[in-house]
Design an enzyme around this catalytic site. Structure first.
Site, mmCIF file in Angstrom:
data_model
loop_
_atom_site.group_PDB
_atom_site.id
_atom_site.type_symbol
_atom_site.label_atom_id
_atom_site.label_comp_id
_atom_site.label_asym_id
_atom_site.label_seq_id
_atom_site.Cartn_x
_atom_site.Cartn_y
_atom_site.Cartn_z
ATOM 1 N N ASP A 165 -1.561 5.441 -10.325
ATOM 2 C CA ASP A 165 -2.292 5.132 -11.545
ATOM 3 C C ASP A 165 -3.744 5.597 -11.468
ATOM 4 O O ASP A 165 -4.223 6.035 -10.417
ATOM 5 C CB ASP A 165 -2.253 3.619 -11.804
ATOM 6 C CG ASP A 165 -0.861 3.124 -12.147
ATOM 7 O OD1 ASP A 165 -0.094 3.903 -12.746
ATOM 8 O OD2 ASP A 165 -0.540 1.968 -11.807
ATOM 9 N N TYR A 203 2.284 2.126 1.138
ATOM 10 C CA TYR A 203 0.988 2.017 0.470
ATOM 11 C C TYR A 203 0.026 1.238 1.360
ATOM 12 O O TYR A 203 0.438 0.361 2.124
ATOM 13 C CB TYR A 203 1.116 1.301 -0.875
ATOM 14 C CG TYR A 203 1.462 2.216 -2.021
ATOM 15 C CD1 TYR A 203 0.456 2.819 -2.773
ATOM 16 C CD2 TYR A 203 2.787 2.478 -2.354
ATOM 17 C CE1 TYR A 203 0.769 3.664 -3.834
ATOM 18 C CE2 TYR A 203 3.108 3.315 -3.416
ATOM 19 C CZ TYR A 203 2.091 3.903 -4.147
ATOM 20 O OH TYR A 203 2.403 4.745 -5.195
#
Length: 241
Positions: free
Chosen positions: A52, A111
């Site tokens: 994002d 992540y």
């Protein structure tokens, strides 16, 4: 030919990975570079997944396949390096089998989320979350471990997908002056990591109980009132094939 290309990027000035009209994105920049260098108008690159706006990548992977691309890997590598901006770094270019797909062939991803509870640093604002109180690392780990395994993460995502079951393989934390959280899973939903991190921080600061987090995993519901940790501290760390 089909190529597997790994790269890293500073997401601060991008509106995410995926191409969007009138906005600067990583995919958009790369596709324009391919069009410019190789004179191919209908090129499309496929990322391992989307990041994002404001999210960074230590190692993202994409595949690109086109009949007009018939070059050695080092030629592609040098061409891309000569044209990418200072916030994109090409790491490696490999020729791969025509069947390779950067998204569908990925087996898991890791992540990383970086939290600074030590000392505010103005010049790190876009690369970490600063919190103005010390974090109890053990409580963060306790909360993180609730998420390990296969769960319906509907409560911890803003995704519109109907299939929201994912498997978190492992979690870990690393501590120096900063707290660094690592989460590895077979896939991630939109905002999933940021909502998990926010929940763990709320537990560490006594704003939510472990029982409540567990309840949201056992009885998932869309629109659960879970906060969203800022994008600045999030990095796509590694993609596994």
């Amino acid at each position: 030919m089909n190529y597997k290309i790994s790269l890293r990027y500073d997401g601060s000035l991008f509106y995410g990975w995926a191409r969007q009209p009138q906005k600067r994105t990583v995919q958009g920049d790369l596709e324009e570079i391919f069009k410019s260098i190789f004179k191919i108008n209908n090129i499309r690159i496929i990322g391992s997944g989307r990041t994002d706006k404001g999210v960074h990548a230590y190692e993202q992977t994409f595949s690109v396949k086109h009949s007009a691309l018939k070059y050695d890997s080092h030629i592609i590598y040098q061409a891309l390096c000569s044209r990418t901006s200072s916030d994109i770094q090409i790491l490696e270019v490999q020729k791969v089998d025509d069947s390779f797909h950067a998204q569908y062939n990925a087996t898991s991803k890791t992540y990383q989320y970086v939290i600074n509870d030590y000392e505010f640093d103005l010049f790190r604002n876009n690369y970490e979350l600063f919190v103005n109180q010390k974090i109890n690392d053990q409580k963060i780990l306790e909360a993180l471990e609730l998420f390990v395994g296969e769960h319906d993460f509907k409560s911890f995502s803003t995704s519109e997908l109907t299939m929201t079951i994912r498997r978190i393989n492992w979690v870990k934390i690393k501590r120096d002056t900063h707290l660094i959280i690592y989460i590895n899973a077979n896939g991630f939903l939109k905002n999933m990591v940021r909502m998990i991190v926010a929940s763990c921080l709320d537990y560490a600061f006594n704003k939510i109980s472990l029982a409540k987090i567990h309840e949201l995993l056992i009885y998932p519901k869309k629109g659960a009132s879970i906060k969203l940790a800022p994008a600045c501290g999030l990095y796509l760390y590694k993609v596994y094939y």
